[in-house]
Design a protein around this motif. Structure first.
Motif, PDB file in Angstrom:
ATOM      1  N   ALA A 116      61.431  95.299 -76.042  1.00 29.43           N
ATOM      2  CA  ALA A 116      62.519  94.354 -75.802  1.00 29.43           C
ATOM      3  C   ALA A 116      63.278  94.167 -77.105  1.00 29.43           C
ATOM      4  O   ALA A 116      62.898  93.366 -77.965  1.00 29.43           O
ATOM      5  N   GLN A 117      64.358  94.946 -77.267  1.00 25.63           N
ATOM      6  CA  GLN A 117      65.149  94.908 -78.499  1.00 25.63           C
ATOM      7  C   GLN A 117      66.615  95.115 -78.152  1.00 25.63           C
ATOM      8  O   GLN A 117      66.989  96.107 -77.526  1.00 25.63           O
ATOM      9  N   ALA A 118      67.452  94.180 -78.571  1.00 29.60           N
ATOM     10  CA  ALA A 118      68.877  94.222 -78.249  1.00 29.60           C
ATOM     11  C   ALA A 118      69.619  95.191 -79.164  1.00 29.60           C
ATOM     12  O   ALA A 118      69.056  95.724 -80.139  1.00 29.60           O
ATOM     13  N   SER A 119      70.874  95.382 -78.876  1.00 33.60           N
ATOM     14  CA  SER A 119      71.692  96.324 -79.645  1.00 33.60           C
ATOM     15  C   SER A 119      71.810  95.918 -81.106  1.00 33.60           C
ATOM     16  O   SER A 119      71.950  96.772 -81.991  1.00 33.60           O
ATOM     17  N   ASP A 120      71.748  94.607 -81.387  1.00 33.57           N
ATOM     18  CA  ASP A 120      71.857  94.148 -82.775  1.00 33.57           C
ATOM     19  C   ASP A 120      70.524  94.214 -83.524  1.00 33.57           C
ATOM     20  O   ASP A 120      70.428  93.776 -84.674  1.00 33.57           O
ATOM     21  N   TRP A 158      50.093 111.093 -65.024  1.00 32.80           N
ATOM     22  CA  TRP A 158      50.359 111.876 -66.236  1.00 32.80           C
ATOM     23  C   TRP A 158      51.809 111.789 -66.703  1.00 32.80           C
ATOM     24  O   TRP A 158      52.257 112.617 -67.501  1.00 32.80           O
ATOM     25  N   ASN A 159      52.522 110.787 -66.256  1.00 32.41           N
ATOM     26  CA  ASN A 159      53.902 110.596 -66.697  1.00 32.41           C
ATOM     27  C   ASN A 159      53.984 109.446 -67.701  1.00 32.41           C
ATOM     28  O   ASN A 159      53.129 108.554 -67.741  1.00 32.41           O
ATOM     29  N   THR A 160      55.095 109.480 -68.484  1.00 35.50           N
ATOM     30  CA  THR A 160      55.297 108.491 -69.551  1.00 35.50           C
ATOM     31  C   THR A 160      56.591 107.722 -69.306  1.00 35.50           C
ATOM     32  O   THR A 160      57.617 108.312 -68.953  1.00 35.50           O
ATOM     33  N   LEU A 161      56.525 106.397 -69.506  1.00 32.07           N
ATOM     34  CA  LEU A 161      57.717 105.557 -69.440  1.00 32.07           C
ATOM     35  C   LEU A 161      58.088 105.112 -70.846  1.00 32.07           C
ATOM     36  O   LEU A 161      57.258 104.575 -71.582  1.00 32.07           O
ATOM     37  N   LYS A 162      59.354 105.328 -71.208  1.00 29.32           N
ATOM     38  CA  LYS A 162      59.904 104.812 -72.457  1.00 29.32           C
ATOM     39  C   LYS A 162      61.089 103.924 -72.098  1.00 29.32           C
ATOM     40  O   LYS A 162      62.178 104.410 -71.794  1.00 29.32           O
ATOM     41  N   LEU A 163      60.849 102.604 -72.133  1.00 32.04           N
ATOM     42  CA  LEU A 163      61.840 101.644 -71.672  1.00 32.04           C
ATOM     43  C   LEU A 163      62.242 100.723 -72.817  1.00 32.04           C
ATOM     44  O   LEU A 163      61.389 100.092 -73.453  1.00 32.04           O
ATOM     45  N   THR A 164      63.549 100.631 -73.061  1.00 35.35           N
ATOM     46  CA  THR A 164      64.089  99.697 -74.049  1.00 35.35           C
ATOM     47  C   THR A 164      65.211  98.898 -73.402  1.00 35.35           C
ATOM     48  O   THR A 164      66.116  99.471 -72.785  1.00 35.35           O
ATOM     49  N   ALA A 165      65.146  97.567 -73.540  1.00 36.51           N
ATOM     50  CA  ALA A 165      66.211  96.691 -73.050  1.00 36.51           C
ATOM     51  C   ALA A 165      66.195  95.433 -73.906  1.00 36.51           C
ATOM     52  O   ALA A 165      65.235  95.176 -74.646  1.00 36.51           O
ATOM     53  N   ALA A 166      67.250  94.641 -73.808  1.00 37.41           N
ATOM     54  CA  ALA A 166      67.304  93.412 -74.604  1.00 37.41           C
ATOM     55  C   ALA A 166      66.150  92.495 -74.236  1.00 37.41           C
ATOM     56  O   ALA A 166      65.493  91.908 -75.105  1.00 37.41           O
ATOM     57  N   LEU A 208      64.570 105.182 -70.453  1.00 33.98           N
ATOM     58  CA  LEU A 208      65.639 104.267 -70.064  1.00 33.98           C
ATOM     59  C   LEU A 208      65.970 103.398 -71.273  1.00 33.98           C
ATOM     60  O   LEU A 208      65.170 102.558 -71.690  1.00 33.98           O
ATOM     61  N   ASN A 209      67.141 103.594 -71.838  1.00 34.57           N
ATOM     62  CA  ASN A 209      67.544 102.903 -73.059  1.00 34.57           C
ATOM     63  C   ASN A 209      68.758 102.025 -72.758  1.00 34.57           C
ATOM     64  O   ASN A 209      69.891 102.489 -72.701  1.00 34.57           O
ATOM     65  N   LYS A 210      68.528 100.716 -72.560  1.00 30.06           N
ATOM     66  CA  LYS A 210      69.594  99.783 -72.212  1.00 30.06           C
ATOM     67  C   LYS A 210      69.488  98.528 -73.089  1.00 30.06           C
ATOM     68  O   LYS A 210      69.219  97.426 -72.601  1.00 30.06           O
ATOM     69  N   PRO A 211      69.708  98.653 -74.384  1.00 26.42           N
ATOM     70  CA  PRO A 211      69.542  97.495 -75.270  1.00 26.42           C
ATOM     71  C   PRO A 211      70.562  96.391 -75.040  1.00 26.42           C
ATOM     72  O   PRO A 211      70.407  95.292 -75.567  1.00 26.42           O
TER      73      PRO A 211
END
Length: 722
Positions: A304-308, A274-282, A253-256
């Motif tokens: 936690a990283q924004a689009s900028d 056995w599952n992996t979560l890759k989450l990015t958001a501001a 889930l990539n929502k910066p």
């Protein structure tokens, strides 16, 4: 009728004359008043000008004297460097096969006396009191006619082996024979003007504020039928499509551009083994507890990283419990990582955090009390070798069997206690400027590794460091690269080893080295134990020595000293070394208490300290040296002389109180014909003369714990006019 008119006119003429006279008198009174006011203003102006000129005259005398103060401090700096060159020459001579330091020792003593006398010479300022600012000059000593007199006193003057860096010179300029007196005083040391005295204690980070009200409600659901998959729904965004890879078993889930709150309003956070979560958001919040069911073998990445490219916050609002198992790692990356409540890492789990600030309001529990193999790492944002700014833990820390903490941060606060349980835990705190903890209780075969970032500024302050149980613990403690190490109680036993390198060591209560301690190696320039020092049946020799060749060594066991040996082989506490003796070693203090401040050396196997020092003091009213004890005292080499000062009589061999000058050997060698007892002048701890400490800066995230500004422990130069 005409007569009445004439009389009326005459009456009106008389009234006019009276009116004219009254008006004239009023004008005269007003003129007189104005003249008085004008005269008053003139007098006030004249007095103001004269007062101002008097102040300028007195200030001119002081400024002239301040030029001399500045020149003296420049001269002192130059002479102090020459003195340190002499010390380096002496250190080189001591490395020779048959060192003879007589000549250089004499040069050092002459230089110290020369500097002292020249720095404290009074300085007289003369001139004409009618034209002060243009006629000032240095004059011969003249207490009567001088316009200003500069006098100098000093405190913390160096002894042999020390320089003038920490000596504080108190300058006073007294003016006289002027229309106004204005005096001046200032206290200065080389440490102040050369950028020293910069030990800094950072303020604690600010408690996090929850500003997540407008973050988007996010739900993560696990679906098992007909095919296992994980779904995600975001408020106002709907269900997220094509984010789950059933082959790789990964939800990405990539929502910066968004701030997400998982589990907000009692929504779910579910998972599948056995599952992996890759989450990015501001910014990311987790309002529900981390899933503990169906998570075995799972891996969670949260960034936690924004689009900028800027980093935000990761906030866990409910107690965090990591139960993935199978040696799996959860990795978090954010400017601020905040845990509200307790943080628990269960068996065979690793938590890896990259951040600027970590804030835990509750406890940290690592599979304690019966679990095993949990790990917790904290680094800076730029990589595994980088440093975080601040780590703050509001509660205690418990670490279980074969588990490890490794934190790399500028400032670390653990407000509660630290306890290791079971066996072979590891605690590592590195790269810090400031480390503060409660009681540190260590269990079987624990490793405690502490490394400061700068030996001129780094501080460690703990309430105590002790064994967790009375049984032999076989601890390994390595503390290094510090300016200040401070704790209340320090106690280790059974096969334990401790290495401590710190410019200043302060033990505010008791030091206990008990039963089979294998090593206690302290390198310092200042060691001070305020409580009782107890050494019992040590297995190997222990050492307190200089931190380097150029710094002195001062040691004090102020609360008393007790050494007992009831089991061989014979081992000793060594203080100083043959070529690098201590400047002063003090045992005990004078009190009326039967225990506090006392000195006792007893045992069957000839226990007793071996001391190389220029001066040794038994500064106690109760001294007991057993006949089987080997107490050995030397100067700067084996066989060289020291000065042994004994406050009260020692019964064994009937050694009288007094100062024994130029003695050495095995007690009671040379202890005859004493001089009157001379009490020790044990100096206060030195202050640092180099380095700076970066402050703990506030974060910029929405719910940042931030950090406080730094504050100096010692004031800078203060000028006072009076």
């Amino acid at each position: 009728m005409s007569i009445r008119i004439i009389e009326k006119l005459k009456n009106q003429q008389g009234s006019s004359l009276a009116f004219v006279l009254i008006i004239g008198m009023i004008i005269m009174i007003m003129v007189a008043s104005l003249l008085a006011v004008a005269n008053s203003d003139f007098t006030f102006t004249q007095e103001t000008v004269e007062s101002r000129q008097a102040y300028i005259d007195a200030k001119s005398v002081i400024e002239y004297g301040k030029i001399e103060i500045n020149e003296r401090m420049k001269w002192l700096d130059t002479e102090n460097k020459i003195l340190n060159e002499y010390y380096q020459t002496r250190a080189a001579i001591l490395q020779q096969k048959n060192p003879d330091t007589t000549a250089i020792d004499n040069q050092i003593r002459v230089k110290i006396d020369y500097i002292k006398s020249n720095m404290k010479i009074s300085y007289y300022i003369g001139g004409s009191s009618e034209a002060v600012s243009t006629t000032l000059s240095k004059i011969d000593p003249d207490d009567v006619n001088a316009l200003g007199i500069l006098t100098v006193t000093s405190v913390n003057e160096p002894e042999f082996g020390e320089d003038f860096t920490e000596t504080i010179f108190a300058y006073n300029i007294d003016t006289q024979n002027l229309r106004r007196e204005l005096d001046y005083k200032v206290d200065i040391s080389l440490a102040m003007i050369n950028g020293g005295t910069v030990i800094v204690t950072p303020t604690e980070p600010i408690k996090p504020v929850d500003n997540t009200g407008d973050w988007l409600q996010t739900t993560i659901n696990a679906k098992y039928n007909p095919d296992a998959n994980i779904q995600c729904e975001i408020q106002s965004q709907g269900e997220q499509k094509n984010i789950y890879d059933s082959v790789q078993k990964t939800l990405t889930l990539n929502k910066p551009e968004l701030n997400l709150d998982i589990g907000k309003n009692n929504k779910k956070f579910e998972w599948i083994e056995w599952n992996t979560l890759k989450l990015t958001a501001a910014n990311i919040a987790v309002s529900t507890p981390m899933p503990t069911d169906h998570v075995y073998g799972g891996i969670f990445f949260m960034t936690a990283q924004a689009s900028d490219g800027s980093y935000g916050d990761i906030i866990f609002k409910d107690n965090y419990n990591q139960a993935n198992g199978d040696n799996k790692t959860n990795t978090l990356r954010a400017k601020n990582v905040i845990y509200k409540g307790d943080l628990t890492i269960e068996d065979y789990n690793t938590l890896d955090i990259y951040c600027e600030n970590l804030y835990v309001t509750g406890k940290i529990i690592m599979n304690s009390p019966k679990g095993t193999n949990a790990n917790f790492y904290v680094h800076g944002l730029t990589g595994s070798d980088s440093k975080a700014k601040n780590i703050y833990v509001g509660g205690s820390i418990e670490v279980g069997n074969l588990s490890k903490i490794s934190w790399n941060a500028e400032n670390i606060w653990v407000k509660g206690n630290i306890l290791t349980r079971s066996t072979q835990a590891s605690l590592e705190f590195k790269g810090f400027n400031y480390l503060e903890t409660g009681d540190v209780s260590l269990n079987d075969r624990t490793q405690l590794l502490v490394t400061g970032s700068n030996p001129e500024t780094s501080q460690m302050k703990s309430k105590s460091i002790t064994n967790a149980v009375s049984a032999y613990c076989e601890l390994t403690i390595n503390i290094s690269n510090l300016w200040l190490f401070s704790c209340d109680d320090l106690a280790i036993n059974g096969y334990s080893k401790m290495s401590l390198t710190s410019n200043v060591v302060k033990i505010n209560k008791n030091l206990t080295l008990y039963e089979k301690v294998r090593s206690f190696e302290v390198k310092t320039q200042y060691f001070d134990c305020a409580g009782m020092t107890s050494i019992t049946n040590i297995e190997n020799d222990l050492h307190i020595t200089r931190i380097n060749d150029l710094k002195p060594l001062n040691v004090r066991f102020a609360g008393g000293y007790k050494e007992i040996s009831t089991a061989g082989p014979t081992q000793s506490l060594f203080i100083g070394e043959g070529s690098k003796p201590a400047t002063m070693v003090v045992f005990g203090k004078p009190t009326n208490d039967s225990v506090e401040g006392s000195i006792s050396m007893t045992g069957w196997f000839k226990a007793g300290p071996q001391v190389w020092a220029e001066s040794i003091y038994f500064d106690s009213n109760r001294i007991n040296v057993d006949e089987r004890v080997n107490f050995i005292y030397y100067g700067n080499q084996s066989g060289q002389k020291t000065n042994l000062h004994i406050r009260s009589k020692i019964d064994y061999r009937s050694v009288s109180a007094g100062s024994y000058l130029g003695v050495s050997g095995l007690y009671p060698a040379g202890l005859t014909d004493p001089k009157p007892y001379s009490a020790p002048d044990f100096k206060s701890a030195p202050t640092s003369t180099g380095g700076t400490i970066p402050g703990s800066e506030p974060g910029n995230g929405n719910s940042s714990p931030g950090g406080g500004d730094t504050q100096t422990d010692t004031d800078r130069i203060k000028e006072i006019y009076y």
